[in-house]
Scaffold this active site. Structure first.
Site, short mmCIF file in Angstrom:
data_model
loop_
_atom_site.label_atom_id
_atom_site.label_comp_id
_atom_site.label_asym_id
_atom_site.label_seq_id
_atom_site.Cartn_x
_atom_site.Cartn_y
_atom_site.Cartn_z
N ARG A 161 -21.56 -35.19 -46.82
CA ARG A 161 -22.71 -35.88 -47.43
C ARG A 161 -23.93 -34.96 -47.33
NH1 ARG A 161 -19.89 -40.59 -45.03
NH2 ARG A 161 -19.73 -42.20 -46.63
N ARG B 13 -20.46 -32.97 -51.33
CA ARG B 13 -21.02 -33.87 -52.34
C ARG B 13 -22.46 -33.46 -52.62
NH1 ARG B 13 -21.18 -40.09 -51.25
NH2 ARG B 13 -22.82 -39.55 -49.77
N HIS C 187 -25.19 -46.77 -44.20
CA HIS C 187 -24.98 -45.39 -43.79
C HIS C 187 -25.18 -45.22 -42.29
CE1 HIS C 187 -24.94 -44.59 -48.07
NE2 HIS C 187 -24.13 -43.63 -47.69
N ARG D 188 -24.18 -53.73 -50.08
CA ARG D 188 -23.40 -53.30 -48.91
C ARG D 188 -24.21 -53.35 -47.63
NH1 ARG D 188 -22.44 -46.90 -50.28
NH2 ARG D 188 -22.41 -46.50 -48.06
N CYS E 208 -12.55 -41.60 -50.32
CA CYS E 208 -13.39 -41.23 -49.17
C CYS E 208 -14.29 -42.37 -48.72
CB CYS E 208 -14.20 -39.98 -49.49
SG CYS E 208 -15.33 -40.20 -50.88
N ASN F 152 -17.04 -47.71 -50.82
CA ASN F 152 -18.21 -48.42 -50.27
C ASN F 152 -19.11 -48.90 -51.40
OD1 ASN F 152 -17.09 -47.41 -47.95
ND2 ASN F 152 -18.57 -45.76 -47.74
N ASP F 153 -19.37 -47.98 -52.33
CA ASP F 153 -20.19 -48.36 -53.47
C ASP F 153 -19.38 -49.11 -54.52
OD1 ASP F 153 -22.90 -47.67 -53.03
OD2 ASP F 153 -22.33 -45.56 -53.09
C1 PEP Z 1 -18.75 -44.52 -51.02
O1 PEP Z 1 -19.61 -45.07 -51.72
O2 PEP Z 1 -17.64 -45.02 -50.77
C2 PEP Z 1 -19.02 -43.21 -50.44
C3 PEP Z 1 -18.09 -42.53 -49.80
O3 PEP Z 1 -20.31 -42.75 -50.51
P1 PEP Z 1 -21.49 -43.27 -49.55
O4 PEP Z 1 -20.88 -44.17 -48.53
O5 PEP Z 1 -22.12 -42.07 -48.94
O6 PEP Z 1 -22.38 -43.97 -50.50
MG MG Z 2 -21.33 -43.92 -52.37
#
Ligand code: PEP
Ligand code: MG
Length: 545
Positions: free
Chosen positions: A293, A329, A187, A462, A499, A451-452
């Site tokens: 976020r 979110r 993040h 990650r 996203c 990302n997750d």
């Molecule tokens: C993701 O996981 O792709 C996402 C957009 O959420 P974050 O990066 O805040 O976990």
């Molecule tokens: Mg995420």
């Protein structure tokens, strides 16, 4: 010239002086008591310095995150001049023969203990504030630099930066940053991209003697040049001019809309974490906010924002985005976004697999209910939607919907005004992707969080630079999941947005559009570049639907 290699976390080039920030904890220093008079004088000088810092911090925070969020620094300032606190510290010097540093820490601990034992939740939470204030004064006495306080625009280097520290960086003073740890999917890296700060992470040990040296930071390639030679300097000066030309070139895509040959509109929206990010997104021509976020509103404080505080922020978000959609979110705390008073991350062996995101909200339903109440009320002022992170099972959606309904019912019973709002879910786990056909009828939209989704599909943290090679290019397993999600959504007639950071990877624009993604949400500085890419694909694609 020395070169330090890491991973490019936020593109762009920065040139300036390197400032290394070392934040050793002061408890480890030896006792240095001299005499009562000089220790007391040192104590008062440090209190005055800490007060000056807080005045400055407050002013900066007001500008960046608004008055409400900044109020914490005012509270800290008041604590500094609290008579009991100062008298207690003086007492430890006079009667306990403690150094000013030890005395202030002991006074902080004693007061924090008293507050911590109080019944009232608000007063209880002040214990952490007192400790933070005392710790800062002790740091000043120990000659420890404050978090990130710069006297000239600099490239900063640190072992790591937390998301909260990153969000507080002064964009005018921080030209770029390099961290010894961290990964591009963290993040902290995401925030750097949102704030348009060139950054390198995972650079390994940065020698102390580099402090104060001229550097060039290449956030695209992940290289830090220490004392660059003439050739490197001029090469990067040229690259910076080219980047500026590119920025101007992309202006051609401002105000354009992307429509595919079958009439489908593809939108490019922005990911944000604060109201000031929304301003930047709007300046950058985003067609709305695809991901706000909200957890960043819960950071840097000792208790959750109240319904009124949240309402005010969501209302401002709705107003700032005008008629465009603004997707908020719901709280996604946990894993690398630890929020001391909410999450148990430190106690969990695997916080990324633990009580995070929607799980935490379902464990503390009042938290989500308050957030929904604030959102429903604020949705009267614009086009707000809510989005639920980290869904794995249909039951979770049912439970969330029940909490949303309870929030609406309570507003009805109080005859409070509120509006309608779509509620969508994030697809960021293999379970949600595989069950997309069952989840689609239960939700208003899907938003794929790659990302997750990538970390959970590949079982690759990650945050961990040593396994980031696994997702250097988009893995086939994740491609298949994205296709599955899009075809389930198509059958149900709900839209799919994306996203995660993948949305800004223009090498994958064609794949994403082909699969059926109709909204790409990216950091504000990437909007025009991604729009160009979508328009290029749109002009030559006949999507298979
Ligand atoms: C993701 O996981 O792709 C996402 C957009 O959420 P974050 O990066 O805040 O976990
Ligand atoms: Mg995420």
């Amino acid at each position: 010239m020395n070169m330090i290699y890491g991973k490019g976390a936020s593109g762009g080039i920065a040139a300036g002086v390197l400032k290394i920030i070392r934040r050793e904890r002061t408890e480890i220093r030896e006792e240095t008591y001299t005499d009562v008079t000089s220790e007391t004088a040192k104590l008062h000088a440090a209190l005055a310095k800490a007060e000056d810092e807080l005045v400055q911090l407050y002013a900066e925070a007001v500008e960046k995150v608004g008055e409400k969020e900044a109020a914490i620094f005012e509270i800290h300032r008041m604590m500094l001049s609290d008579e009991d606190f100062v008298a207690e510290a003086e007492n430890f010097i006079r009667n306990g023969h403690s150094s000013a540093e030890t005395a202030v820490r002991k006074a902080g601990n004693a007061l924090a203990e008293i507050f911590g034992a109080m019944e009232d939740e608000y007063m209880k939470a002040r214990a952490a504030d007192i400790s933070a204030v005392a710790e800062r004064v002790a740091d000043i006495l120990g000659g420890c630099e404050n978090v990130i306080r710069l006297t000239q625009p600099s490239v900063i280097a640190a072992a790591d930066l937390t998301p909260a520290e990153t969000v507080m960086l002064d964009r005018k003073m921080v030209l770029g940053f390099v961290t010894e740890g961290g990964s591009p999917m963290s993040h902290t890296a995401i925030l750097a991209r949102t704030m348009d700060i060139p950054a390198i992470v995972g650079a390994g040990a940065i020698p102390d003697h580099c402090d104060g040296c001229p550097v060039v930071l290449d956030g695209n390639e992940g290289v830090l040049y220490v004392e660059p030679d003439e050739h490197t300097e001029s090469r990067y000066a040229e690259a910076m001019r080219e980047a500026e030309d590119e920025r101007k070139r992309l202006e051609r895509f401002r105000g354009k809309t992307c429509v595919l040959s079958d009439g489908t509109r593809v939108m490019v929206t922005a990911n944000v974490g604060s109201l000031s990010d929304i301003d930047e997104a709007m300046r950058g021509d985003a067609e709305g906010i695809g991901l706000f976020r909200s957890e960043f509103l819960f950071m840097g404080r000792n208790s959750p924002p109240t319904e009124e505080e949240q309402f005010e922020i969501y209302k401002q978000a709705a107003l700032k985005t005008g008629g465009r959609e603004c997707v908020i979110r719901t709280l996604d705390a946990g894993a690398d976004k630890q929020i001391g008073y909410l999450t148990g991350g430190a106690k969990e062996a695997n916080p990324a697999l633990g009580l995070r995101a929607v799980r935490l909200c379902l464990a503390k339903p009042e938290l989500l209910k308050v957030q929904f109440r604030a959102l429903y009320r604020a949705s009267l002022f614009g086009n707000l939607s809510a989005m639920i992170p980290l869904i794995v099972l249909p039951e979770e959606i049912r439970e969330v919907r029940a909490i949303a309904k309870a929030a609406q019912d309570s507003l009805v019973s109080e005859t409070a005004a509120f509006g309608r709002m779509k509620v969508g879910i994030m697809i960021e786990t293999p379970s949600a992707a595989i069950l997309a056909d069952r989840l689609a009828p239960m939700t208003d939209f899907f938003s794929i969080g790659t990302n997750d989704l990538i970390q959970y599909t590949l079982a690759a943290d990650r945050e961990n630079p040593s396994v980031s090679y696994l997702s250097r290019s988009l893995p086939e397993s994740v491609r298949r999941l994205i296709r599955t999600v899009c075809s389930s959504a198509r059958r149900e007639g709900i839209p799919v947005s994306l996203c995660g950071e993948l949305a800004a990877d223009v090498r994958e624009t064609k794949f994403l559009i082909d699969s059926g993604v109709t909204k790409l949400s990216v950091s504000p500085p990437s909007v025009l570049r991604v729009r160009e890419s979508v328009m290029r694909e749109a002009s030559r694609l006949v999507p298979v639907r």
